[in-house]
Scaffold this motif. Structure first.
Motif, PDB file in Angstrom:
ATOM      1  N   UNK A 247       0.811  -1.212   0.000  1.00 26.11           N
ATOM      2  CA  UNK A 247       0.000   0.000   0.000  1.00 26.11           C
ATOM      3  C   UNK A 247       0.839   1.255   0.000  1.00 26.11           C
ATOM      4  N   UNK A 248       0.225   2.374   0.365  1.00 32.25           N
ATOM      5  CA  UNK A 248       0.904   3.670   0.334  1.00 32.25           C
ATOM      6  C   UNK A 248       0.235   4.627   1.305  1.00 32.25           C
ATOM      7  N   UNK A 249       0.926   5.722   1.612  1.00 33.35           N
ATOM      8  CA  UNK A 249       0.303   6.830   2.333  1.00 33.35           C
ATOM      9  C   UNK A 249       0.839   8.152   1.803  1.00 33.35           C
ATOM     10  N   UNK A 250       0.046   9.222   2.014  1.00 34.53           N
ATOM     11  CA  UNK A 250       0.398  10.565   1.591  1.00 34.53           C
ATOM     12  C   UNK A 250       0.045  11.534   2.721  1.00 34.53           C
ATOM     13  N   UNK A 251       0.883  12.565   2.868  1.00 35.84           N
ATOM     14  CA  UNK A 251       0.659  13.549   3.924  1.00 35.84           C
ATOM     15  C   UNK A 251       1.020  14.935   3.402  1.00 35.84           C
ATOM     16  N   UNK A 252       0.143  15.910   3.634  1.00 35.23           N
ATOM     17  CA  UNK A 252       0.415  17.309   3.312  1.00 35.23           C
ATOM     18  C   UNK A 252       0.146  18.140   4.547  1.00 35.23           C
ATOM     19  N   UNK A 253       0.930  19.220   4.739  1.00 36.69           N
ATOM     20  CA  UNK A 253       0.769  20.013   5.954  1.00 36.69           C
ATOM     21  C   UNK A 253       1.202  21.451   5.723  1.00 36.69           C
ATOM     22  N   UNK A 254       0.596  22.339   6.506  1.00 39.60           N
ATOM     23  CA  UNK A 254       0.946  23.752   6.564  1.00 39.60           C
ATOM     24  C   UNK A 254       1.355  24.080   7.995  1.00 39.60           C
ATOM     25  N   UNK A 255       2.564  24.660   8.165  1.00 40.54           N
ATOM     26  CA  UNK A 255       3.051  25.084   9.466  1.00 40.54           C
ATOM     27  C   UNK A 255       3.102  26.610   9.500  1.00 40.54           C
TER      28      UNK A 255
END
Length: 437
Positions: A247-255
């Motif tokens: 499988x896979x995972x994805x992550x996006x974020x704003x700091x």
């Protein structure tokens, strides 16, 4: 805090994958080892001793309790002290709030004093002299850094909300059954990437704080504080997020740090990360073989440089060296020291071959049964990355690289690891809870 000081965390939160793995937010899970009988293994207390470059010789004790109050909840802590150095760490992870069965709260923090800790950075209140390469820049010297005794303290609070989509539609908590440390129940990921139908999606709001000081007899104290926020979104379509085999995972974020309280700089940072896991099956010596791939990039749009009348440069509205577009340390570029490189933009890629051994030398040792150690895993990895003053083609030039080996183990349903990385600046060893990705 120096590379080896991380050992205090593995002893304080042996089951704290949710706090130590990447990305910072994880699938909320309860793990049932079929080998468990009664309450054996639901808690752990371990004394320890170590010596590192940032500390003198210290003695300490760490402990944790898994499934405390709620099946997915964890509490843990540690304290250590030496002749000069001392530290204390405590945390609560994934408390499911009474007002929402999809909202989880985690609170962690650490106080510490170290006789000699290092930072590849330049004091923000001073102009960098002309024609001097900034410490931490991609082509900077490994011998240019700040080092002294001082404090290194941090604490954070995180709110995670599991969206009612995919595997999280019916329950915010994923349940996994393990036999011999490998997944035997249905995984939480699906055969295709479709967040509406498969996997688990988690939104997170994290408020994090850090204070560091460097004590100099002649120049006085240098210190810095941040009070920042992170808003992120994770979609995890792996079978077993603690030890993925497919499988896979994805992550996006704003700091963002709004320069409130005693935080002096207002800065913003955005990041995106993804991982893919390819199953390679078994062989004569391995119960499981997995090719793990990871990529990450980040950019600080607020970062700016000003030049004075004689050409001196000052960095303003930029994340501090331990945050933002930083490489080196526990997770990325393990052949280099912690936060060795940092700039306005960064890019990184890694590949690991994870080889889970059939052979387990401690399986039948009664005096080690309390560790619930199900398997050992050999890991080979290669990494590459760079930082740059802008998000352009320069990021793809002059990459730094390293290679390494790791020994990892599944203990009580959690992965612990010891990794060693080699680069053109020497070698570094890291002890931590959870895979780096």
């Amino acid at each position: 805090m120096n590379r080896y000081a991380s050992i205090v965390l593995i002893l304080s939160c042996m089951l704290a994958t949710v706090a130590q793995a990447r990305p910072p937010v994880q699938v909320k899970s309860a793990v049932d080892r079929l080998e468990n009988t009664g309450s054996l293994g639901e808690y752990m207390v371990l004394p320890y001793a170590f010596a590192a470059e940032s500390t003198d010789t210290v003695l300490g004790v760490g402990g944790m309790r898994k499934g405390f109050y709620q099946d997915q909840m964890l509490v843990g802590g540690t304290a250590f002290a030496g002749e000069e150095s001392w530290g204390a760490f405590a945390g609560v992870w994934d408390y499911n709030t009474p007002w929402s069965d999809r909202l989880f709260v985690s609170v962690t923090g650490m106080l510490g004093y170290y006789p000699q800790h290092r930072a590849y950075t330049w004091p923000r209140e001073l102009d960098l002299p002309p024609d001097v390469i900034r410490p931490g820049a991609n082509d900077s010297s490994e011998d240019l850094f700040l080092e002294s005794s001082g404090d290194s303290n941090w604490w954070e609070m995180r709110f995670d909300y599991v969206l009612p989509t995919g595997k999280g539609r019916d329950s915010a908590i994923a349940h996994y059954e393990l036999e011999g440390g490998l997944l035997v129940s249905e995984g939480s990921g699906g055969p295709r990437w479709n967040p509406l139908e498969h996997g688990v999606t988690v939104a997170t709001l994290r408020q994090y704080n850090r204070y560091q000081s460097f004590e100099y007899e002649r120049a006085g104290d240098l210190d810095g504080t941040i009070h920042a926020f992170e808003l992120g979104l994770l979609h995890d379509n792996t079978d077993f997020p603690i030890n993925p085999s497919q499988g896979s995972w994805q992550y996006v974020a704003l700091h963002h740090d709004p320069a409130w309280l005693d935080s002096e700089d207002q800065w913003t940072f955005v990041e995106a990360e993804a991982a893919k896991y390819v199953p390679l099956g078994e062989d004569r010596f391995a119960r499981q073989r997995v090719l793990a791939l990871n990529a990450w990039t980040g950019y600080s749009p607020s970062w700016r440089e000003t030049t004075n009348d004689i050409g001196g440069v000052r960095i303003e509205d930029a994340p501090p060296y331990l945050e933002g577009a930083s490489l080196g340390g526990f997770y990325r570029m393990r052949g280099y020291r912690d936060a060795r490189f940092h700039d306005k933009a960064s890019i990184y890629a890694s590949a690991e071959l994870r080889y889970t051994l059939r052979y387990n030398p401690v399986k039948d040792l009664d005096w080690l049964r309390f560790l619930r150690l199900d398997w050992f895993q050999l890991v080979g990895f290669v990494e590459g990355g760079s930082v740059a003053p802008d998000y352009d083609s320069e990021l793809l030039e002059d990459w730094h690289s390293d290679v390494g080996l790791g020994l990892r183990a599944m203990t009580g349903g959690i992965v612990v690891r010891f990794d060693v990385g080699w680069s053109d600046e020497g070698s570094n060893a890291w002890v931590m809870v959870g895979h780096p990705f």
